[in-house]
Design a protein around this motif. Sequence first.
Motif, PDB file in Angstrom:
ATOM      1  N   ILE A   1      44.553 -16.155  73.668  1.00 56.05           N
ATOM      2  CA  ILE A   1      43.808 -14.912  73.408  1.00 56.05           C
ATOM      3  C   ILE A   1      44.744 -13.786  72.979  1.00 56.05           C
ATOM      4  CG2 ILE A   1      41.846 -15.491  74.909  1.00 56.05           C
ATOM      5  CD1 ILE A   1      42.976 -13.622  77.042  1.00 56.05           C
ATOM      6  N   ARG A   2      46.036 -13.955  73.207  1.00 58.24           N
ATOM      7  CA  ARG A   2      47.017 -12.972  72.708  1.00 58.24           C
ATOM      8  C   ARG A   2      47.394 -13.251  71.255  1.00 58.24           C
ATOM      9  NH1 ARG A   2      49.586 -13.211  77.884  1.00 58.24           N
ATOM     10  NH2 ARG A   2      50.777 -14.998  77.156  1.00 58.24           N
ATOM     11  N   THR A   3      47.658 -14.511  70.949  1.00 57.23           N
ATOM     12  CA  THR A   3      48.102 -14.830  69.584  1.00 57.23           C
ATOM     13  C   THR A   3      46.927 -15.036  68.642  1.00 57.23           C
ATOM     14  OG1 THR A   3      48.062 -17.229  69.912  1.00 57.23           O
ATOM     15  CG2 THR A   3      50.079 -16.058  70.554  1.00 57.23           C
ATOM     16  N   ARG A   4      45.817 -15.468  69.200  1.00 56.07           N
ATOM     17  CA  ARG A   4      44.612 -15.818  68.445  1.00 56.07           C
ATOM     18  C   ARG A   4      44.870 -16.921  67.423  1.00 56.07           C
ATOM     19  NH1 ARG A   4      41.451 -12.650  71.198  1.00 56.07           N
ATOM     20  NH2 ARG A   4      39.537 -13.417  70.302  1.00 56.07           N
ATOM     21  N   ALA A   5      45.843 -17.749  67.695  1.00 55.70           N
ATOM     22  CA  ALA A   5      46.056 -18.958  66.902  1.00 55.70           C
ATOM     23  C   ALA A   5      45.041 -20.011  67.345  1.00 55.70           C
ATOM     24  CB  ALA A   5      47.477 -19.463  67.094  1.00 55.70           C
ATOM     25  N   TYR A   6      44.941 -21.110  66.578  1.00 52.40           N
ATOM     26  CA  TYR A   6      44.007 -22.155  66.970  1.00 52.40           C
ATOM     27  C   TYR A   6      44.456 -22.816  68.267  1.00 52.40           C
ATOM     28  CZ  TYR A   6      41.499 -26.391  67.514  1.00 52.40           C
ATOM     29  OH  TYR A   6      40.738 -27.373  68.080  1.00 52.40           O
TER      30      TYR A   6
ATOM     31  N   GLN B   1      30.249 -20.014  61.830  1.00 52.52           N
ATOM     32  CA  GLN B   1      30.985 -20.623  62.943  1.00 52.52           C
ATOM     33  C   GLN B   1      32.160 -19.753  63.351  1.00 52.52           C
ATOM     34  OE1 GLN B   1      31.860 -24.504  61.172  1.00 52.52           O
ATOM     35  NE2 GLN B   1      30.250 -25.388  62.449  1.00 52.52           N
TER      36      GLN B   1
ATOM     37  N   SER C   1      35.516 -19.559  66.272  1.00 51.83           N
ATOM     38  CA  SER C   1      36.393 -20.384  67.089  1.00 51.83           C
ATOM     39  C   SER C   1      36.836 -19.566  68.297  1.00 51.83           C
ATOM     40  CB  SER C   1      37.594 -20.761  66.211  1.00 51.83           C
ATOM     41  OG  SER C   1      38.462 -21.607  66.888  1.00 51.83           O
TER      42      SER C   1
ATOM     43  N   SER D   1      40.114 -17.198  69.200  1.00 56.28           N
ATOM     44  CA  SER D   1      40.622 -16.605  67.965  1.00 56.28           C
ATOM     45  C   SER D   1      39.613 -15.648  67.330  1.00 56.28           C
ATOM     46  CB  SER D   1      40.995 -17.714  66.971  1.00 56.28           C
ATOM     47  OG  SER D   1      41.536 -17.157  65.798  1.00 56.28           O
ATOM     48  N   ASP D   2      38.396 -16.119  67.108  1.00 55.57           N
ATOM     49  CA  ASP D   2      37.390 -15.273  66.466  1.00 55.57           C
ATOM     50  C   ASP D   2      36.546 -14.537  67.502  1.00 55.57           C
ATOM     51  OD1 ASP D   2      37.960 -16.121  63.821  1.00 55.57           O
ATOM     52  OD2 ASP D   2      36.793 -17.950  64.150  1.00 55.57           O
ATOM     53  N   PHE D   3      36.151 -13.332  67.148  1.00 51.58           N
ATOM     54  CA  PHE D   3      35.155 -12.626  67.947  1.00 51.58           C
ATOM     55  C   PHE D   3      33.764 -12.990  67.447  1.00 51.58           C
ATOM     56  CE2 PHE D   3      38.886  -9.862  68.432  1.00 51.58           C
ATOM     57  CZ  PHE D   3      38.955  -9.856  69.814  1.00 51.58           C
TER      58      PHE D   3
ATOM     59  N   ASP E   1      36.060 -10.163  74.695  1.00 57.37           N
ATOM     60  CA  ASP E   1      37.156  -9.201  74.652  1.00 57.37           C
ATOM     61  C   ASP E   1      37.270  -8.514  76.005  1.00 57.37           C
ATOM     62  OD1 ASP E   1      35.042  -7.426  74.724  1.00 57.37           O
ATOM     63  OD2 ASP E   1      35.363  -6.628  72.725  1.00 57.37           O
TER      64      ASP E   1
ATOM     65  N   ARG F   1      46.049  -5.693  72.678  1.00 52.23           N
ATOM     66  CA  ARG F   1      45.870  -7.028  73.260  1.00 52.23           C
ATOM     67  C   ARG F   1      45.562  -8.050  72.171  1.00 52.23           C
ATOM     68  NH1 ARG F   1      42.000  -6.479  78.438  1.00 52.23           N
ATOM     69  NH2 ARG F   1      42.735  -8.594  78.855  1.00 52.23           N
TER      70      ARG F   1
ATOM     71  N   PRO G   1      46.359  -9.113  68.198  1.00 50.93           N
ATOM     72  CA  PRO G   1      47.345  -8.804  67.154  1.00 50.93           C
ATOM     73  C   PRO G   1      46.659  -8.211  65.928  1.00 50.93           C
ATOM     74  CG  PRO G   1      46.886 -11.149  67.190  1.00 50.93           C
ATOM     75  CD  PRO G   1      46.145 -10.555  68.367  1.00 50.93           C
TER      76      PRO G   1
ATOM     77  N   ASP H   1      47.516 -15.967  62.020  1.00 51.78           N
ATOM     78  CA  ASP H   1      47.321 -17.127  61.155  1.00 51.78           C
ATOM     79  C   ASP H   1      46.772 -18.259  62.006  1.00 51.78           C
ATOM     80  OD1 ASP H   1      48.106 -16.143  58.631  1.00 51.78           O
ATOM     81  OD2 ASP H   1      50.169 -16.098  59.371  1.00 51.78           O
ATOM     82  N   TRP H   2      45.711 -18.854  61.515  1.00 50.93           N
ATOM     83  CA  TRP H   2      44.949 -19.829  62.300  1.00 50.93           C
ATOM     84  C   TRP H   2      44.931 -21.140  61.529  1.00 50.93           C
ATOM     85  CZ3 TRP H   2      40.226 -22.324  61.265  1.00 50.93           C
ATOM     86  CH2 TRP H   2      39.490 -22.795  62.370  1.00 50.93           C
ATOM     87  N   SER H   3      45.293 -22.196  62.184  1.00 54.77           N
ATOM     88  CA  SER H   3      45.371 -23.500  61.523  1.00 54.77           C
ATOM     89  C   SER H   3      44.790 -24.545  62.459  1.00 54.77           C
ATOM     90  CB  SER H   3      46.844 -23.813  61.204  1.00 54.77           C
ATOM     91  OG  SER H   3      46.945 -25.103  60.649  1.00 54.77           O
TER      92      SER H   3
ATOM     93  N   GLU I   1      36.987  -7.979  62.791  1.00 50.04           N
ATOM     94  CA  GLU I   1      37.812  -9.075  62.283  1.00 50.04           C
ATOM     95  C   GLU I   1      37.437  -9.366  60.835  1.00 50.04           C
ATOM     96  OE1 GLU I   1      37.238 -12.660  64.536  1.00 50.04           O
ATOM     97  OE2 GLU I   1      38.385 -13.882  63.136  1.00 50.04           O
TER      98      GLU I   1
END
Lengths: 564, 564
Positions: free
Chosen positions: A26-31, A525, A527, A530-532, A547, B176, B178, B182-184, B559
């Motif tokens: 939830i900090r990086t919002r990467a997958y 969709q 995720s 990552s997504d809000f 959030d 909180r 970023p 980048d999301w993969s 977003e």
Amino acid sequence: MAAAQLTTDHLTERHRPTLEKALDAIRTRAYWSPHPEHPKAYGEDGSLSAADGLAAHQAVLGRRFELDQPGTDGWTGGETSPYGPALGVEYPHADVEVLLPAMRAAMAGWRDAGPETRALVCLEVLARISARTHEFAHAVMHTSGQAFMMAFQAGGPHAQDRGLEAVAYAYAEQVRVPLVADWSKPQGKKEPLELRKSFTPVGRGVALMIGCNTFPTWNGYPGLFASLATGNAVLVKPHPRAVLPLALTVQVAREVLAEAGFDPNLVALAVERPGEGIAKELALRPEVRIIDYTGSTSFGDWLEANARQAQVYTEKAGVNTVVVDSTDDYRGMLGNLAFSLSLYSGQMCTTPQNVLIPRDGITTDAGPKSYDEVVADLAGAVSGLLGDDARANALLGALVNPDVRARLEAAPELGEVVLASREVAHPDFPDAVVRTPVIVSLDGAKPDADAVYLSECFGPVAFAVRVESTADAVELLRRTIREQGAMTVGAYTTSPDVERAVEEVCLEESAQLSLNLTGGVYVNQTSAFSDFHGSGGNPAANAALCDGAFVANRFRVVEVRRPA
Amino acid sequence: MAAAQLTTDHLTERHRPTLEKALDAIRTRAYWSPHPEHPKAYGEDGSLSAADGLAAHQAVLGRRFELDQPGTDGWTGGETSPYGPALGVEYPHADVEVLLPAMRAAMAGWRDAGPETRALVCLEVLARISARTHEFAHAVMHTSGQAFMMAFQAGGPHAQDRGLEAVAYAYAEQVRVPLVADWSKPQGKKEPLELRKSFTPVGRGVALMIGCNTFPTWNGYPGLFASLATGNAVLVKPHPRAVLPLALTVQVAREVLAEAGFDPNLVALAVERPGEGIAKELALRPEVRIIDYTGSTSFGDWLEANARQAQVYTEKAGVNTVVVDSTDDYRGMLGNLAFSLSLYSGQMCTTPQNVLIPRDGITTDAGPKSYDEVVADLAGAVSGLLGDDARANALLGALVNPDVRARLEAAPELGEVVLASREVAHPDFPDAVVRTPVIVSLDGAKPDADAVYLSECFGPVAFAVRVESTADAVELLRRTIREQGAMTVGAYTTSPDVERAVEEVCLEESAQLSLNLTGGVYVNQTSAFSDFHGSGGNPAANAALCDGAFVANRFRVVEVRRPA
């Protein structure tokens, strides 16, 4: 209370690494997700296989669903699958005069457990739900009408992700303040003033989670787990057509709570008798201090206006727009939009409804396309996608209830039909109501056209709206978000100026924007981690999943100061 | 717009270290403040000395206070110092049809500046206010009636601390997520799905800060700075008797915003004409999306019920209780309580009102004390503390308005007077209304006694309540918090069981507890960065100063997703 079978050490060993990863995500919002999407990933390590999941599902049908809750004063049920069969499950009916005080009384021990233990217990609940994903998939399929694979993914791992995300936010929010602080204030030459301070996050009371018909777990888990992890008891009031997935959830939660040494009444189920309408009664109870709701604008507005003793989180109706200005991947755009309009028969709160296309057409990598060409090509893309019945069934699922079917059937009257809906036969369920989407073209210049496209028409109905220009589309987008709300916005453009204009509208009106999606990611969709989902800043929803604001007001911090 | 005089580099160099320390303080909750409490600490490094502060204050009296706001349609004012003199200041009266759109239009540039620049600009505003603390002290003194030293400290450094604390929370909450992620998502053997996501915190709109009479800066700064730092424009609507401190604040904020290259209309002042009652009108304006209010329960409840388009943060009336069970420092307890009851003539929302003492008396290090002895000794401690007029004036300040005086004068009718109020002459201000507190003893067993002690009697009126037992005191404490709300709770006990029982009530009813204070810390004082002011969980206030919940819903995150 019996000695806990699930000790804190066990829970820490099993779940602390997952919690850390969720906090990082939830900090990086990467997958990231700990919950596999593929059905074949299940069946080992104690999780149910496809066959065992189906068997488990069939074993609960046609009988009473026991929960051992206090204050059960009868049995009720009556779910019928959108695929046809009656489920025949009966659930306990609650005497809230008995149940609510029992739930309130369960809270002190849960509070004293502290944020970390609460988070770990929630993660154990989610892990056991995850192990039963194949069973939940059938329960979600036969209440929401989602096709099996979608019920499996959205009702299983994706819902569990959203629950875990809520737990991570709840945990992070509660540990922003230390449990104890030593405070020493200098006093010049005198001795400093010294205090020892303790800080305890305390839940607000009973949280009421009012479930919806289409996504009982996905839309329900964030509120349920956010409230539970912040120290509240949670009363789950499912939609009467979609009880089973949440009844299973409550069953698992009660089992885990008891094993961990807590009062199982921290989570309970309230199923209504036909026509009873208990949501209104429950929402006004003084014990109820938090409400999560997904559903109609009218009842969401009623809750916000009337349940003044509670924090109310609502996701209501909205009108989602796609602005089509230009594209460098015409084929990709059409395919992506066709999929978005078809998935679960448009019965997602995130499905686009209005596709705004300039009267003079658009520029594309395949040359200029007139309004009529774009609309016809979009219709063609949808028919192509859904031409094969097996694929159509796998994408569309069944219509969730008669209201949706009625809206679909009335849609041709609203404008010019550019793609008619067709019936699709289901090979296993002859009574399933499966329909492809209708696309209706509206001339935005016509008086009163806005009465059509500015109303939510939930279900497999899309409007192609002929607008004067891209600039007009952007202004209509702004008006639509401001007046009707939107869960999602999409736009296709190769122009940096148009991109900037659409982005500015979304920033000013607080809507989530997806730009130029042409591949395997769809505007409807999101995720978890990552997504809000929603923004909480336009009329479609007063909160975002998930959030800080979604969790911060579910508890309060009580401070005790003592001389050091 | 002219080139910014205050560059981001300047702001970063000046204020980033302070922001870091504030972020650290709200995590550790150890003692910290960058704002000196001692008047002699000012006068160098560009800050006003005592003499210059007084001169600056006198220079604004008796004239128009220019702010150069759009939509000024006249001038209004009429403050009279609780110490006697009319201030004679006239403020611009705003045409909100002009001012509110100008404020809304100022927001886009402020949004684009991002959370860090917004925080640093807010810190520059606070630093300039800090440099003028001596001037603000007079403005606060002559609007609130606080004695000079209290006006200096509570109206100056302590208020600035609370503002800075709000900025730190607002900044922490916004970062909180970023700015870009980048999301993969892996797709087995296929290429992963890839997106670039941007996240922008956006303010909700115009924030309305409705100031109070007693602590215009201390109660006003948290909401003002929390809203500004999260990207909103802030309209400051002061209490008509306490305009000057907030007018000065708005002036400084507008000056700093302009110098930093932002639209000064991000902060504006709305002063009402006598009897105009503009708060209701402003509160319902569609542009207003956040409201902070400190004041009466009736208007706070009205705001919560009616200003549905806004997030509403209220601090309302409450009844603060001290439970007296036993002590091992009888003299310290009496001295501490006497100070708490006397400070600013009991005109703090945190001042104890009801002192609950068991009918059979208490045990102390000085032997057992009967109810009557405790009450008499408390009365003696107050008279001793306030026996000297100079000291009395320094502690009491003046009664803030005629309503407080009327309540004080009516109090002897409510029960048995165990300490009568006396008039204190002020050496410099012959018209100042300075009064010592009255202590009234009530028999809790008498029917209808609760009608007295369960109402807030704001001002220098304390009730000693004779209760059956400590257990009864604890239950009355619970009832008082639940029904009336409480900003503070105090308790004196040497018994671990009683301590635990009081603590349990405070945890269950969500009230902030101070135990066994006998030295130089008082139940009615809180320290920013460490103590929470209010809990937000009982009827006295729906928010705490300051926590994540106070800031998290003042902005939303938008977003934008694009193919990578």
